[in-house]
Design an enzyme around this catalytic site. Structure first.
Site, short mmCIF file in Angstrom:
data_model
loop_
_atom_site.label_atom_id
_atom_site.label_comp_id
_atom_site.label_asym_id
_atom_site.label_seq_id
_atom_site.Cartn_x
_atom_site.Cartn_y
_atom_site.Cartn_z
N SER A 276 -4.19 -2.05 -2.19
CA SER A 276 -5.63 -2.26 -1.96
C SER A 276 -6.02 -2.63 -0.54
CB SER A 276 -6.17 -3.31 -2.92
OG SER A 276 -6.22 -2.76 -4.21
N PHE B 142 -2.39 0.16 -16.95
CA PHE B 142 -1.15 -0.58 -16.67
C PHE B 142 -0.97 -1.80 -17.57
CE2 PHE B 142 -0.28 2.36 -13.53
CZ PHE B 142 -1.29 2.47 -12.61
N ALA B 143 -1.57 -1.73 -18.76
CA ALA B 143 -1.39 -2.85 -19.72
C ALA B 143 0.10 -3.06 -20.00
CB ALA B 143 -2.16 -2.57 -20.99
N TYR C 70 -13.72 -7.79 -9.65
CA TYR C 70 -12.90 -6.84 -8.88
C TYR C 70 -12.65 -5.59 -9.73
CZ TYR C 70 -9.21 -5.18 -5.80
OH TYR C 70 -8.45 -4.44 -4.92
N ASN D 122 -11.12 -1.43 -9.17
CA ASN D 122 -10.71 -0.26 -8.40
C ASN D 122 -11.75 0.85 -8.45
OD1 ASN D 122 -7.94 -0.80 -7.33
ND2 ASN D 122 -7.54 -1.19 -9.49
N THR E 190 -5.33 -8.08 0.47
CA THR E 190 -4.03 -8.11 -0.22
C THR E 190 -3.83 -6.75 -0.88
OG1 THR E 190 -5.28 -9.14 -1.98
CG2 THR E 190 -3.86 -10.57 -0.68
N ASN F 233 4.49 -6.87 -10.02
CA ASN F 233 4.56 -7.40 -11.40
C ASN F 233 5.47 -8.62 -11.48
OD1 ASN F 233 3.65 -7.30 -14.08
ND2 ASN F 233 5.55 -6.30 -14.76
C1 LIG Z 1 -6.65 -7.40 -7.22
C2 LIG Z 1 -5.22 -6.84 -7.14
C3 LIG Z 1 -4.19 -7.91 -7.47
S1 LIG Z 1 -5.06 -5.46 -8.28
C4 LIG Z 1 -5.75 -4.30 -7.16
C5 LIG Z 1 -4.94 -3.08 -6.79
N1 LIG Z 1 -3.78 -2.78 -7.57
C6 LIG Z 1 -3.88 -2.29 -8.81
O1 LIG Z 1 -4.93 -2.15 -9.38
C7 LIG Z 1 -2.55 -2.02 -9.49
C8 LIG Z 1 -2.47 -2.87 -10.72
C9 LIG Z 1 -1.18 -2.65 -11.46
C10 LIG Z 1 0.00 -3.03 -10.62
C11 LIG Z 1 1.19 -3.37 -11.49
N2 LIG Z 1 0.88 -4.38 -12.50
C12 LIG Z 1 1.04 -4.14 -13.82
O2 LIG Z 1 1.45 -3.10 -14.24
C13 LIG Z 1 0.67 -5.28 -14.72
N3 LIG Z 1 0.83 -4.89 -16.15
C14 LIG Z 1 2.29 -3.92 -10.58
O3 LIG Z 1 2.33 -5.16 -10.42
O4 LIG Z 1 3.00 -3.10 -10.00
C15 LIG Z 1 -4.64 -3.79 -5.52
O5 LIG Z 1 -3.84 -3.58 -4.69
N4 LIG Z 1 -5.45 -4.86 -5.83
C16 LIG Z 1 -4.92 -6.18 -5.78
C17 LIG Z 1 -5.54 -6.95 -4.59
O6 LIG Z 1 -6.61 -6.53 -4.13
O7 LIG Z 1 -4.89 -7.93 -4.20
#
Ligand SMILES: CC1(C)S[C@@H]2[C@H](NC(=O)CCCC[C@H](NC(=O)C[NH3+])C(=O)[O-])C(=O)N2[C@H]1C(=O)[O-]
Length: 349
Positions: free
Chosen positions: A62, A120-121, A159, A161, A299, A327
């Site tokens: 992001s 991504f649940a 927030y 996407n 971030t 994750n």
């Molecule tokens: C607001 C956040 C944190 S989420 C948003 C965007 N990333 C995403 O939307 C990906 C979300 C899934 C990522 C995945 N998580 C899962 O699958 C959880 N079940 C992982 O950790 O790899 C980004 O980048 N932003 C961060 C931001 O702006 O900091």
């Protein structure tokens, strides 16, 4: 000026902790009024056991949102777009509420549901289902519109996407070019960001890069090498590839007034409070640090990569830190410590 000196030893300690908590590798770079500090720890590639290098490229997630916001705010400066106009004026019929404005998108106050919540649940199956998929912008917006809005337009920060997917649609509609072209012409080339790319829908990271590893939901399951993916599920909300050097250059130039008019930069920095230490402007986060310094940047969380990329308000000191997993909340929280080392210096005894 007036900032405490950076604490390179503290920076290195944070990276070591991030690796101890499950990141295969970590890197950080501080650019401070002409002086550069770098730190690395762990592996760029678990297969070859190549050590992490400070120049390794990575997916920024992001942090991409600031690039998209800069392009749209340049279009405002060029009188091709009004922040307080309804999105539907430029993209007729796209959104179900004419009251949603461009400013609502860039400040995450539109109420548009974030389709990645469903996508991504379940982290690994969700990722495997989309890692080679190519979406259109409209398909992503349609996934969001299957859900009710989270709030009335402008009523709250939430927030999503989806907001920056619509931002990508606006960029393409208003310029007649792809976001790739507009990023390259307006930002990558003028700032000479030689490590920064928008290759969607190609799955590969060009050149020397760190592998990123997704931590599975179930403790003990093996890390998943998530390096190669289209990131089509995010595009103008998360698909840029860069390096610590280039992100430091980008946020230094942005906050130093090289990309936007003073009026537009001021609008970008006008924030909504998110929590005790974070506020959000237009595609830009503000983080308030323990030493009273506020830093501006973004971030990123994309499969395999956590990024913090922040700068002082005048852009004089910048820091980018990356851990090559995701994750893993402990790693994400630990990595935030690089901001303290970079901008607050040695912890007070
Ligand atoms: C607001 C956040 C944190 S989420 C948003 C965007 N990333 C995403 O939307 C990906 C979300 C899934 C990522 C995945 N998580 C899962 O699958 C959880 N079940 C992982 O950790 O790899 C980004 O980048 N932003 C961060 C931001 O702006 O900091």
């Amino acid at each position: 000026a007036g900032l405490p000196k950076p604490d390179p030893a503290g920076l290195a300690r944070v990276l070591r902790s991030a690796v101890d908590q499950g990141a295969p590798g970590a890197l950080a770079r501080i650019d401070d009024h002409g002086t550069t500090y770098t730190a690395t720890h762990g592996f760029a590639d678990r297969g070859t056991r190549r050590a992490m290098a400070a120049g390794d490229r990575f997916r920024v997630g992001s942090v991409t949102k600031t690039f998209s916001a800069v392009v749209l705010l340049q279009l405002v400066d060029e009188h091709k777009l009004s922040l307080d106009a309804p999105v539907n004026r430029y993209l007729p019929g796209l959104l179900p509420d004419d009251r949603i404005t461009v400013r609502h998108l860039l400040s995450h106050r539109s109420g548009l549901y974030d389709y990645t919540n469903d996508m991504f649940a379940n982290s690994v199956p969700g990722f495997e289902a989309v890692r080679n998929k190519v979406f259109t912008y409209r398909e992503l917006v349609a996934l969001s519109l299957k859900h009710p809005r989270t709030n009335a337009p402008g009523a709250a920060y939430s927030y999503s996407n989806t907001n920056f997917v619509v931002a990508g649609m606006l960029i393409e509609k208003l310029t007649g070019h792809s976001v790739a072209t507009e990023y390259r012409k307006r930002v990558f080339e003028p700032l000479k960001l030689a490590d920064t790319f928008y290759v969607h829908p190609d799955t590969r990271i060009p050149g020397v890069h760190a592998h990123g590893y997704l931590t599975p939901d179930k403790a003990g399951d093996p890390l998943v090498d998530a390096t190669d993916q289209t990131v089509s599920w995010a595009q103008s909300a998360g698909a840029v590839i860069s390096s610590a050097r280039d992100l430091d250059t980008f946020y230094g130039a942005l906050l130093g007034g090289r990309l936007l008019s003073p009026a537009r930069l001021a609008e970008m920095e006008k924030t909504t409070r998110v929590n005790a230490t974070t506020a959000y402007g237009l595609g830009l986060r503000r983080r308030d640090l323990s030493c009273g310094v506020s830093v501006y940047g973004h971030t990123g969380t994309v499969q395999g990569y956590y990024t913090y990329a922040f700068a002082t308000k005048d852009g004089g000191r910048r820091m980018t830190a990356v851990a090559t997993t995701s994750n893993n909340g402990k790693v994400l929280d630990t990595l935030a410590g690089t901001l303290e080392s970079a901008f607050c210096g040695k912890p007070k005894k």
